[in-house]
Scaffold this motif. Structure first.
Motif, short mmCIF file in Angstrom:
data_model
loop_
_atom_site.label_atom_id
_atom_site.label_comp_id
_atom_site.label_asym_id
_atom_site.label_seq_id
_atom_site.Cartn_x
_atom_site.Cartn_y
_atom_site.Cartn_z
N VAL A 27 -7.65 -10.12 -0.41
CA VAL A 27 -7.27 -8.98 0.43
C VAL A 27 -8.53 -8.53 1.20
CG1 VAL A 27 -6.06 -6.78 0.49
CG2 VAL A 27 -5.69 -8.32 -1.44
N THR A 29 -9.14 -6.97 3.91
CA THR A 29 -9.20 -5.70 4.64
C THR A 29 -9.44 -4.48 3.76
OG1 THR A 29 -6.79 -5.52 4.57
CG2 THR A 29 -7.76 -6.57 6.52
N MET A 30 -9.54 -4.66 2.45
CA MET A 30 -9.85 -3.52 1.57
C MET A 30 -11.29 -3.10 1.84
SD MET A 30 -8.24 -3.85 -2.23
CE MET A 30 -9.08 -5.34 -2.69
N CYS A 35 -8.25 2.11 -1.31
CA CYS A 35 -7.51 0.87 -1.06
C CYS A 35 -6.95 0.23 -2.34
CB CYS A 35 -8.38 -0.13 -0.31
SG CYS A 35 -8.84 0.36 1.35
N THR A 79 1.90 -6.34 -0.03
CA THR A 79 0.56 -5.94 0.38
C THR A 79 0.51 -5.72 1.89
OG1 THR A 79 -0.34 -8.19 0.66
CG2 THR A 79 -0.53 -7.19 -1.54
N TYR A 84 -2.26 -4.00 3.97
CA TYR A 84 -3.32 -4.89 3.51
C TYR A 84 -2.82 -6.33 3.45
CZ TYR A 84 -5.19 -0.42 2.06
OH TYR A 84 -5.63 0.88 2.05
#
Length: 93
Positions: A27, A29-30, A35, A79, A84
């Motif tokens: 993931v 983009t956390m 997040c 997600t 995300y």
């Protein structure tokens, strides 16, 4: 003849055996402390999910789920819907 028919019916009438599967989702983009909380909530709502661990440092989620009740596609959709996008990096039976 009757026992053979019963054996045949039992073979096809039994439900599929569920197997716990563990996947690691990347993931990327956390980027904040909230997040992982948001991501864990989103994944936990997917039917069949048994456990979720999210690491901000590694930017990944480890999910254990019943593979009869859900799929990796459903997890990545959850997600993505939470904001995300994720991708499968590892799968363990």
């Amino acid at each position: 003849m009757r026992p053979l028919v019963l054996a045949w019916l039992a073979t096809f009438a039994l439900p599929a055996w569920a197997a716990s599967t563990t996947v690691t989702l990347s993931v990327p983009t956390m980027d904040c402390p909230v997040c992982p909380i948001t991501l864990k909530k989103a994944l936990s709502k997917v039917a069949g999910v048994e456990a979720v661990t999210v690491s901000l440092d590694r930017r990944e989620a480890i999910v254990t789920f019943d593979d009869v009740k859900t799929t990796v596609e459903a997890l990545t959709r959850a997600t993505r819907d939470a904001g995300y996008p994720s991708g499968l990096t590892e799968r363990k039976p």
